[in-house]
Enzyme design. Structure first.
Site, PDB file in Angstrom:
ATOM      1  N   ARG A 190       0.825  -1.208   0.000  1.00 40.28           N
ATOM      2  CA  ARG A 190       0.000   0.000   0.000  1.00 40.28           C
ATOM      3  C   ARG A 190       0.857   1.255   0.000  1.00 40.28           C
ATOM      4  O   ARG A 190       0.327   2.350  -0.013  1.00 40.28           O
ATOM      5  CB  ARG A 190      -0.859   0.003   1.249  1.00 40.28           C
ATOM      6  CG  ARG A 190      -2.353  -0.293   0.978  1.00 40.28           C
ATOM      7  CD  ARG A 190      -2.959  -0.501   2.322  1.00 40.28           C
ATOM      8  NE  ARG A 190      -4.327  -0.259   2.484  1.00 40.28           N
ATOM      9  CZ  ARG A 190      -5.221  -1.228   2.698  1.00 40.28           C
ATOM     10  NH1 ARG A 190      -4.875  -2.484   2.613  1.00 40.28           N
ATOM     11  NH2 ARG A 190      -6.460  -0.916   2.972  1.00 40.28           N
TER      12      ARG A 190
ATOM     13  N   ARG B  14      -9.790   6.692   5.097  1.00 38.17           N
ATOM     14  CA  ARG B  14      -9.126   5.588   4.371  1.00 38.17           C
ATOM     15  C   ARG B  14      -8.936   5.958   2.897  1.00 38.17           C
ATOM     16  O   ARG B  14      -7.914   5.636   2.294  1.00 38.17           O
ATOM     17  CB  ARG B  14      -9.947   4.290   4.515  1.00 38.17           C
ATOM     18  CG  ARG B  14      -9.790   3.672   5.903  1.00 38.17           C
ATOM     19  CD  ARG B  14     -10.879   2.668   6.207  1.00 38.17           C
ATOM     20  NE  ARG B  14     -10.882   1.544   5.312  1.00 38.17           N
ATOM     21  CZ  ARG B  14     -11.972   0.819   5.023  1.00 38.17           C
ATOM     22  NH1 ARG B  14     -13.125   1.119   5.571  1.00 38.17           N
ATOM     23  NH2 ARG B  14     -11.886  -0.191   4.213  1.00 38.17           N
TER      24      ARG B  14
ATOM     25  N   ARG C  49     -21.786  -2.038   3.267  1.00 40.55           N
ATOM     26  CA  ARG C  49     -21.102  -3.336   3.225  1.00 40.55           C
ATOM     27  C   ARG C  49     -21.276  -4.150   4.510  1.00 40.55           C
ATOM     28  O   ARG C  49     -21.140  -3.635   5.615  1.00 40.55           O
ATOM     29  CB  ARG C  49     -19.607  -3.078   2.988  1.00 40.55           C
ATOM     30  CG  ARG C  49     -18.773  -4.341   2.950  1.00 40.55           C
ATOM     31  CD  ARG C  49     -17.466  -4.112   2.289  1.00 40.55           C
ATOM     32  NE  ARG C  49     -16.487  -3.461   3.148  1.00 40.55           N
ATOM     33  CZ  ARG C  49     -15.204  -3.381   2.853  1.00 40.55           C
ATOM     34  NH1 ARG C  49     -14.756  -3.872   1.719  1.00 40.55           N
ATOM     35  NH2 ARG C  49     -14.368  -2.788   3.668  1.00 40.55           N
TER      36      ARG C  49
HETATM   37  P1  AMP Z   1      -8.274  -3.510   4.497  1.00 40.10           P
HETATM   38  O1  AMP Z   1      -9.051  -4.662   5.020  1.00 40.10           O
HETATM   39  O2  AMP Z   1      -7.329  -3.897   3.409  1.00 40.10           O
HETATM   40  O3  AMP Z   1      -9.138  -2.340   4.111  1.00 40.10           O
HETATM   41  O4  AMP Z   1      -7.353  -3.013   5.707  1.00 40.10           O
HETATM   42  C1  AMP Z   1      -7.905  -2.582   6.941  1.00 40.10           C
HETATM   43  C2  AMP Z   1      -6.890  -1.759   7.700  1.00 40.10           C
HETATM   44  O5  AMP Z   1      -5.733  -2.559   7.999  1.00 40.10           O
HETATM   45  C3  AMP Z   1      -6.327  -0.558   6.941  1.00 40.10           C
HETATM   46  O6  AMP Z   1      -7.161   0.588   7.029  1.00 40.10           O
HETATM   47  C4  AMP Z   1      -4.989  -0.369   7.665  1.00 40.10           C
HETATM   48  O7  AMP Z   1      -5.175   0.247   8.931  1.00 40.10           O
HETATM   49  C5  AMP Z   1      -4.550  -1.798   7.891  1.00 40.10           C
HETATM   50  N1  AMP Z   1      -3.786  -2.304   6.714  1.00 40.10           N
HETATM   51  C6  AMP Z   1      -4.151  -3.286   5.850  1.00 40.10           C
HETATM   52  N2  AMP Z   1      -3.223  -3.474   4.913  1.00 40.10           N
HETATM   53  C7  AMP Z   1      -2.232  -2.588   5.166  1.00 40.10           C
HETATM   54  C8  AMP Z   1      -0.996  -2.282   4.536  1.00 40.10           C
HETATM   55  N3  AMP Z   1      -0.577  -2.926   3.445  1.00 40.10           N
HETATM   56  N4  AMP Z   1      -0.242  -1.307   5.089  1.00 40.10           N
HETATM   57  C9  AMP Z   1      -0.609  -0.664   6.211  1.00 40.10           C
HETATM   58  N5  AMP Z   1      -1.779  -0.881   6.833  1.00 40.10           N
HETATM   59  C10 AMP Z   1      -2.586  -1.838   6.338  1.00 40.10           C
END
Ligand code: AMP
Length: 219
Positions: free
Chosen positions: A88, A171, A127
């Site tokens: 990310r 986000r 969602r």
């Molecule tokens: P997601 O389910 O991919 O939307 O991720 C949920 C949360 O997990 C994000 O808002 C971040 O706080 C953390 N997170 C997930 N993937 C990453 C990543 N590659 N780098 C940093 N934080 C992450």
């Protein structure tokens, strides 16, 4: 084959990663799921990640990269995997590239699932996810047959605490500032293929499978 699915929160990375994972027989590695699992287990990693996740901020690269490298060192990733939500940041992409190079491997293709910002807000606000198998539902566009229950496994559905309007906005802000530079990063490496994420689930999956064919389209 190592594949990265790139796209904003709500673009459908999780849904598509699950489909591609099944079709290609490669494990689906979702950094967000790994953090949520750690949080549920109340492990040190989960406690470290908690405050960042609650705010919609990114967990620091050092912690995230270490978690992912540990996960992909497992033998089920020997033939590759589908990365969902990782990398990310450019720092994460560089660390992943280096770790794979050290093992004589590489990222083969990066699929960018493109969806307009207004649509992302709509998708995330309605969602619901299955607590057991993570299948996503939407109150308007894909409701479950039985309210609150997963069609596939009967598990309970829940709304992610970071899918509230305020956190979703944060986000998306973080995505545009920190993750979109990866589009140019992978474009320069000749690995990026863009698909239209506005279409239905099956149509998006078809575009992705086509792009992954040998000689498939590159941006
Ligand atoms: P997601 O389910 O991919 O939307 O991720 C949920 C949360 O997990 C994000 O808002 C971040 O706080 C953390 N997170 C997930 N993937 C990453 C990543 N590659 N780098 C940093 N934080 C992450």
């Amino acid at each position: 084959m190592n594949i990265v699915l790139l796209g904003a929160p709500g673009a459908g990375k999780g849904t598509q990663a699950a489909i591609v994972s099944q079709r290609l027989g490669l494990p689906h590695i979702a950094s967000g799921d790994l953090f949520r699992q750690a949080l549920e287990e109340k492990s040190e990693l989960g406690l470290l990640a908690k405050s960042y996740m609650e705010k919609g901020a990114l967990v620091p690269d050092e912690i995230t990269v270490q978690m992912i490298l540990q996960r992909i060192s497992a033998s089920d990733c020997d033939s590759g995997c589908i990365f969902d939500g990782f990398p990310r940041t450019v720092g994460q992409a560089e660390a992943l590239g280096k770790a794979l190079t050290d093992q004589g491997k590489a990222i083969d293709k990066v699929i960018y699932i493109k969806v307009a910002e207004g649509e992302l807000l709509k998708r995330l606000s309605g969602r619901w996810l299955c607590r057991k198998c993570q299948t996503p539902y939407h109150t308007v566009s894909s409701p479950p047959r039985v309210p609150g229950k997963c069609d596939k496994c009967g598990g309970d559905l829940y709304q992610r605490p970071d899918d509230t309007e305020e956190t979703v906005k944060e986000r998306l802000k973080v995505y545009f500032a920190q993750t979109t530079p990866l589009l140019d990063y992978y474009r320069r490496e000749n690995k990026l293929a863009e698909v239209n994420g506005k279409l239905g689930i099956e149509a998006v999956a078809e575009q992705i499978i086509n792009a992954l064919e040998p000689g498939g389209r590159i941006e």
